[in-house]
Design a protein around this motif. Structure first.
Motif, PDB file in Angstrom:
ATOM      1  N   ALA A  38      -5.695   6.867   9.455  1.00 40.88           N
ATOM      2  CA  ALA A  38      -4.798   5.819   8.950  1.00 40.88           C
ATOM      3  C   ALA A  38      -4.793   4.622   9.898  1.00 40.88           C
ATOM      4  O   ALA A  38      -4.852   3.460   9.466  1.00 40.88           O
ATOM      5  CB  ALA A  38      -3.391   6.383   8.782  1.00 40.88           C
ATOM      6  N   GLU A  39      -4.770   4.912  11.180  1.00 42.34           N
ATOM      7  CA  GLU A  39      -4.765   3.849  12.192  1.00 42.34           C
ATOM      8  C   GLU A  39      -6.054   3.030  12.120  1.00 42.34           C
ATOM      9  O   GLU A  39      -6.037   1.802  12.213  1.00 42.34           O
ATOM     10  CB  GLU A  39      -4.700   4.511  13.565  1.00 42.34           C
ATOM     11  CG  GLU A  39      -3.598   3.985  14.472  1.00 42.34           C
ATOM     12  CD  GLU A  39      -3.615   4.770  15.769  1.00 42.34           C
ATOM     13  OE1 GLU A  39      -4.501   4.502  16.591  1.00 42.34           O
ATOM     14  OE2 GLU A  39      -2.775   5.684  15.915  1.00 42.34           O
ATOM     15  N   LEU A  40      -7.167   3.747  11.948  1.00 44.27           N
ATOM     16  CA  LEU A  40      -8.461   3.082  11.863  1.00 44.27           C
ATOM     17  C   LEU A  40      -8.521   2.198  10.620  1.00 44.27           C
ATOM     18  O   LEU A  40      -8.995   1.055  10.667  1.00 44.27           O
ATOM     19  CB  LEU A  40      -9.561   4.163  11.816  1.00 44.27           C
ATOM     20  CG  LEU A  40     -11.002   3.713  12.017  1.00 44.27           C
ATOM     21  CD1 LEU A  40     -11.181   3.003  13.355  1.00 44.27           C
ATOM     22  CD2 LEU A  40     -11.947   4.924  11.954  1.00 44.27           C
ATOM     23  N   ASP A  41      -8.013   2.720   9.506  1.00 42.67           N
ATOM     24  CA  ASP A  41      -7.988   1.972   8.247  1.00 42.67           C
ATOM     25  C   ASP A  41      -7.194   0.678   8.421  1.00 42.67           C
ATOM     26  O   ASP A  41      -7.631  -0.408   8.009  1.00 42.67           O
ATOM     27  CB  ASP A  41      -7.358   2.864   7.165  1.00 42.67           C
ATOM     28  CG  ASP A  41      -7.705   2.395   5.758  1.00 42.67           C
ATOM     29  OD1 ASP A  41      -8.503   1.455   5.615  1.00 42.67           O
ATOM     30  OD2 ASP A  41      -7.171   2.983   4.801  1.00 42.67           O
ATOM     31  N   ASP A  42      -6.039   0.790   9.064  1.00 45.57           N
ATOM     32  CA  ASP A  42      -5.200  -0.395   9.291  1.00 45.57           C
ATOM     33  C   ASP A  42      -5.912  -1.417  10.175  1.00 45.57           C
ATOM     34  O   ASP A  42      -5.885  -2.620   9.890  1.00 45.57           O
ATOM     35  CB  ASP A  42      -3.884   0.009   9.974  1.00 45.57           C
ATOM     36  CG  ASP A  42      -2.916   0.670   8.992  1.00 45.57           C
ATOM     37  OD1 ASP A  42      -3.161   0.580   7.774  1.00 45.57           O
ATOM     38  OD2 ASP A  42      -1.935   1.281   9.452  1.00 45.57           O
ATOM     39  N   ALA A  43      -6.525  -0.921  11.258  1.00 48.33           N
ATOM     40  CA  ALA A  43      -7.190  -1.841  12.200  1.00 48.33           C
ATOM     41  C   ALA A  43      -8.325  -2.582  11.494  1.00 48.33           C
ATOM     42  O   ALA A  43      -8.527  -3.783  11.700  1.00 48.33           O
ATOM     43  CB  ALA A  43      -7.732  -1.060  13.399  1.00 48.33           C
ATOM     44  N   ILE A  44      -9.050  -1.873  10.636  1.00 42.44           N
ATOM     45  CA  ILE A  44     -10.174  -2.500   9.920  1.00 42.44           C
ATOM     46  C   ILE A  44      -9.642  -3.500   8.889  1.00 42.44           C
ATOM     47  O   ILE A  44     -10.137  -4.629   8.781  1.00 42.44           O
ATOM     48  CB  ILE A  44     -11.075  -1.415   9.289  1.00 42.44           C
ATOM     49  CG1 ILE A  44     -11.797  -0.635  10.401  1.00 42.44           C
ATOM     50  CG2 ILE A  44     -12.097  -2.027   8.333  1.00 42.44           C
ATOM     51  CD1 ILE A  44     -12.565   0.597   9.935  1.00 42.44           C
ATOM     52  N   ALA A  45      -8.594  -3.112   8.153  1.00 40.65           N
ATOM     53  CA  ALA A  45      -8.015  -4.028   7.154  1.00 40.65           C
ATOM     54  C   ALA A  45      -7.535  -5.319   7.827  1.00 40.65           C
ATOM     55  O   ALA A  45      -7.764  -6.426   7.328  1.00 40.65           O
ATOM     56  CB  ALA A  45      -6.871  -3.345   6.415  1.00 40.65           C
ATOM     57  N   LEU A  46      -6.926  -5.156   8.978  1.00 40.59           N
ATOM     58  CA  LEU A  46      -6.411  -6.318   9.720  1.00 40.59           C
ATOM     59  C   LEU A  46      -7.567  -7.226  10.148  1.00 40.59           C
ATOM     60  O   LEU A  46      -7.494  -8.452  10.007  1.00 40.59           O
ATOM     61  CB  LEU A  46      -5.672  -5.792  10.959  1.00 40.59           C
ATOM     62  CG  LEU A  46      -4.659  -6.719  11.598  1.00 40.59           C
ATOM     63  CD1 LEU A  46      -3.530  -6.989  10.621  1.00 40.59           C
ATOM     64  CD2 LEU A  46      -4.107  -6.073  12.877  1.00 40.59           C
ATOM     65  N   ALA A  47      -8.631  -6.622  10.657  1.00 42.23           N
ATOM     66  CA  ALA A  47      -9.791  -7.415  11.095  1.00 42.23           C
ATOM     67  C   ALA A  47     -10.435  -8.129   9.900  1.00 42.23           C
ATOM     68  O   ALA A  47     -10.854  -9.288  10.012  1.00 42.23           O
ATOM     69  CB  ALA A  47     -10.814  -6.502  11.786  1.00 42.23           C
ATOM     70  N   LEU A 104      -3.446  -7.728  -6.402  1.00 48.75           N
ATOM     71  CA  LEU A 104      -3.008  -9.118  -6.538  1.00 48.75           C
ATOM     72  C   LEU A 104      -2.523  -9.661  -5.207  1.00 48.75           C
ATOM     73  O   LEU A 104      -1.877  -8.952  -4.423  1.00 48.75           O
ATOM     74  CB  LEU A 104      -1.911  -9.218  -7.598  1.00 48.75           C
ATOM     75  CG  LEU A 104      -2.365  -8.855  -9.012  1.00 48.75           C
ATOM     76  CD1 LEU A 104      -1.222  -8.997 -10.000  1.00 48.75           C
ATOM     77  CD2 LEU A 104      -3.559  -9.724  -9.447  1.00 48.75           C
ATOM     78  N   GLY A 105      -2.837 -10.906  -4.972  1.00 46.63           N
ATOM     79  CA  GLY A 105      -2.496 -11.519  -3.691  1.00 46.63           C
ATOM     80  C   GLY A 105      -1.120 -12.124  -3.680  1.00 46.63           C
ATOM     81  O   GLY A 105      -0.961 -13.338  -3.582  1.00 46.63           O
ATOM     82  N   ILE A 148      -4.212 -13.584  -1.075  1.00 50.73           N
ATOM     83  CA  ILE A 148      -5.315 -13.876  -2.006  1.00 50.73           C
ATOM     84  C   ILE A 148      -5.687 -12.574  -2.729  1.00 50.73           C
ATOM     85  O   ILE A 148      -5.846 -11.522  -2.091  1.00 50.73           O
ATOM     86  CB  ILE A 148      -6.556 -14.413  -1.246  1.00 50.73           C
ATOM     87  CG1 ILE A 148      -6.215 -15.720  -0.517  1.00 50.73           C
ATOM     88  CG2 ILE A 148      -7.734 -14.622  -2.204  1.00 50.73           C
ATOM     89  CD1 ILE A 148      -7.329 -16.220   0.405  1.00 50.73           C
ATOM     90  N   THR A 149      -5.829 -12.631  -4.041  1.00 50.23           N
ATOM     91  CA  THR A 149      -6.221 -11.442  -4.810  1.00 50.23           C
ATOM     92  C   THR A 149      -7.516 -10.875  -4.241  1.00 50.23           C
ATOM     93  O   THR A 149      -8.489 -11.609  -4.021  1.00 50.23           O
ATOM     94  CB  THR A 149      -6.379 -11.822  -6.298  1.00 50.23           C
ATOM     95  OG1 THR A 149      -5.080 -12.197  -6.774  1.00 50.23           O
ATOM     96  CG2 THR A 149      -6.917 -10.646  -7.120  1.00 50.23           C
ATOM     97  N   THR A 150      -7.482  -9.579  -3.977  1.00 44.12           N
ATOM     98  CA  THR A 150      -8.600  -8.944  -3.275  1.00 44.12           C
ATOM     99  C   THR A 150      -9.138  -7.768  -4.077  1.00 44.12           C
ATOM    100  O   THR A 150      -8.377  -6.916  -4.544  1.00 44.12           O
ATOM    101  CB  THR A 150      -8.122  -8.444  -1.881  1.00 44.12           C
ATOM    102  OG1 THR A 150      -7.668  -9.581  -1.134  1.00 44.12           O
ATOM    103  CG2 THR A 150      -9.244  -7.755  -1.115  1.00 44.12           C
ATOM    104  N   GLY A 178      -7.846  -2.845   0.488  1.00 42.27           N
ATOM    105  CA  GLY A 178      -7.747  -4.132  -0.191  1.00 42.27           C
ATOM    106  C   GLY A 178      -6.308  -4.604  -0.318  1.00 42.27           C
ATOM    107  O   GLY A 178      -6.027  -5.796  -0.210  1.00 42.27           O
ATOM    108  N   ALA A 179      -5.379  -3.667  -0.533  1.00 42.75           N
ATOM    109  CA  ALA A 179      -3.972  -4.057  -0.725  1.00 42.75           C
ATOM    110  C   ALA A 179      -3.440  -4.762   0.522  1.00 42.75           C
ATOM    111  O   ALA A 179      -2.674  -5.732   0.432  1.00 42.75           O
ATOM    112  CB  ALA A 179      -3.125  -2.819  -1.041  1.00 42.75           C
ATOM    113  N   VAL A 180      -3.865  -4.290   1.677  1.00 48.61           N
ATOM    114  CA  VAL A 180      -3.392  -4.898   2.928  1.00 48.61           C
ATOM    115  C   VAL A 180      -4.003  -6.295   3.077  1.00 48.61           C
ATOM    116  O   VAL A 180      -3.312  -7.260   3.448  1.00 48.61           O
ATOM    117  CB  VAL A 180      -3.758  -3.996   4.138  1.00 48.61           C
ATOM    118  CG1 VAL A 180      -3.431  -4.685   5.446  1.00 48.61           C
ATOM    119  CG2 VAL A 180      -3.034  -2.658   4.025  1.00 48.61           C
TER     120      VAL A 180
END
Ligand SMILES: Nc1ncnc2c1ncn2[C@@H]1O[C@H](COP(=O)(O)OP(=O)(O)OP(=O)(O)O)[C@@H](O)[C@H]1O
Ligand SMILES: CC(=O)N[C@H]1[C@@H]2OC[C@@H](O2)[C@@H](O)[C@@H]1O[C@H](C)C(=O)O
Length: 416
Positions: free
Chosen positions: A65-74, A412-413, A162-164, A153-155
């Motif tokens: 989960a942490e890795l997913d968040d870090a990647i989404a943020l980047a 949706l963004g 922006i819609t992702t 994508g939601a993050v």
């Protein structure tokens, strides 16, 4: 005209390729203009975590989960940065970061048997020997593929407003496909030629091709695509190994160019099952990763190769496996080959491909106006654009899916 951002970090895990693209048209009238393209390297620690997971390291769900968040943020940060100085984009297509890919069929066509660290399956751990695997029990359906991309994508949609569109591979896999390669349909509309048959050869961590016959008669039905095998993955791992981590790739192929390929080893390695498996097929670092390189190093011991000779031999494997794939599985050889991906900058690899392909010119997609560095990011912008218009993105002939499907999930963004 629609401003779309395409984002991807590929199997080299070198960073996030971001493209801001102006798109118009839909199929034969599809046009793109690259307004900005940038690679945003991952922070070293994040890259190492991703590579460890790709190499089979077991992690907890909390760490995942942490890795997913870090990647989404980047990825969200990359989307923000690429718009600097431009009109804001209305859509993002985010491939995310593949951390695991298992082709369908359960036959180990590239997703099984590499025996990476943390690998617990009770199977033959030799990546060079493991191939088609045991048949599924009679009456049981062949297992679907599985492909996991991190960077929700939601993050990204929330952080950028922006819609992702993300999770592009799942729809094709659900329809029985490999989930890869997905770029050939985009290649077909951007790079076809009225008279020439073309191969578009991506050389990323893994290599893949789109074969595009001349644009006449029922040319669309004859397009093919598949993963050819290793691109730069083994080369990068070897350079890392030989320099104790001081270097991560062989710039321009200079090191390999100073050596001599050991042809008996290349011949031996070309016997590996993946190269003989008919398409549709896909693979990843699960096969052409750390354990595979170690097997190569072991095989090379009896030849007492210098570091340069070893790199030349691995480069030859990449080039020869691509050409062997063409000669074995294409209905006819192309009239031109266009390279893209980071491997197109490896001048020695390009030279070896040219030698092996004899009179077939080996060029880069830059030479026909499509950025070789950002083509994959551009393709995910186009795939998102198609998804938004309700146009399918997969090419069943390339992925093996039972039908064309819409690719990607829409977030949706909106910000609260
Ligand atoms: N100047 C160069 N000389 C040699 N190799 C290069 C050069 N520039 C990039 N590369 C190679 O290209 C790799 C990155 O390529 P790319 O970004 O296309 O891969 P990717 O998109 O991560 O992979 P994939 O397409 O498999 O998902 C680097 O790891 C390196 O091996
Ligand atoms: C699972 C996955 O991420 N596969 C990638 C990888 O990188 C190259 C090759 O293997 C390719 O087929 C695919 O990506 C490209 C973008 C594709 O789907 O066309």
């Amino acid at each position: 005209m629609t401003y779309v951002i395409g984002l991807i970090s590929g199997t080299s895990v070198d960073g996030i390729d971001a493209a801001l693209v102006d798109i118009s048209g839909t199929d034969l009238d599809l046009k793109i203009e690259l307004l900005a393209g940038e690679t945003y390297p991952y922070p070293v620690e994040l890259r190492e975590r991703i590579l460890a997971v790709c190499a089979g390291k077991a992690i907890s769900m909390a760490e995942l989960a942490e890795l997913d968040d870090a990647i989404a943020l980047a990825f969200a940060q990359a989307a923000q940065n690429i718009q600097n100085g431009h009109k804001p984009a209305s859509l993002i297509g985010s491939h995310g970061q593949t951390i695991y890919h298992r082709p369908p069929g359960g036959g180990g066509e590239g997703g099984k048997g590499r025996g990476g660290e943390g690998e617990t399956r009770g199977i033959d751990n030799s990546p060079l020997l493991y191939g088609r695997g045991s048949p599924a029990p009679l009456g049981s359906p062949a297992p679907l593929g599985y492909s996991l991309q991190l960077g929700r994508g939601a993050v990204i949609a929330h952080l950028t407003a922006i819609t992702t569109i993300s999770n592009f591979r799942a729809g094709d896999i659900a329809a029985g496909g490999q989930g890869a390669p997905l770029v050939p349909r985009v290649d077909a509309y951007l790079l076809s030629h009225p008279q020439e048959g073309r191969c578009i050869q991506n050389i990323g961590g893994i290599g893949n091709l789109a074969y595009i016959p001349p644009r006449r008669d029922n040319w669309l039905e004859k397009i093919l695509g598949w993963d050819t095998g290793p691109g730069n993955s083994l080369l990068d791992l070897a350079v890392h190994h030989l320099t104790a981590g001081a270097k991560i790739y062989d710039e321009n192929g200079n090191w390999a160019a100073s050596g001599t390929p050991c042809h008996p080893l290349v011949e031996q390695w070309l016997n590996q099952d993946y190269f003989h498996l008919p398409p549709p097929k896909s693979t990843g670092r699960e096969l052409f990763g750390v354990a595979y390189l170690h097997q190569c190093l072991k095989d090379a011991e009896i030849y007492q190769l210098s570091s340069a000779d070893l790199l030349a031999t691995l480069t030859e494997l990449t080039a020869a496996s691509i050409v062997q794939n063409y000669r074995t599985f294409l209905p006819q050889m192309p009239q031109q080959v266009f390279l893209c991906g980071g491997g197109s900058r490896n001048l020695y690899l390009k030279h070896r491909l040219q030698i092996l392909l004899q009179s077939i010119p080996v060029l880069t997609t830059d030479e026909v106006g499509l950025s070789a560095d950002f083509k994959e990011a551009i393709a995910f912008a186009v795939l998102a654009y198609w998804r938004n218009l309700g146009i399918p993105g997969n090419l069943p002939a390339a992925t093996g899916a039972s039908q064309e499907v819409l690719l990607g999930e829409i977030c949706l963004g909106t910000r609260d």
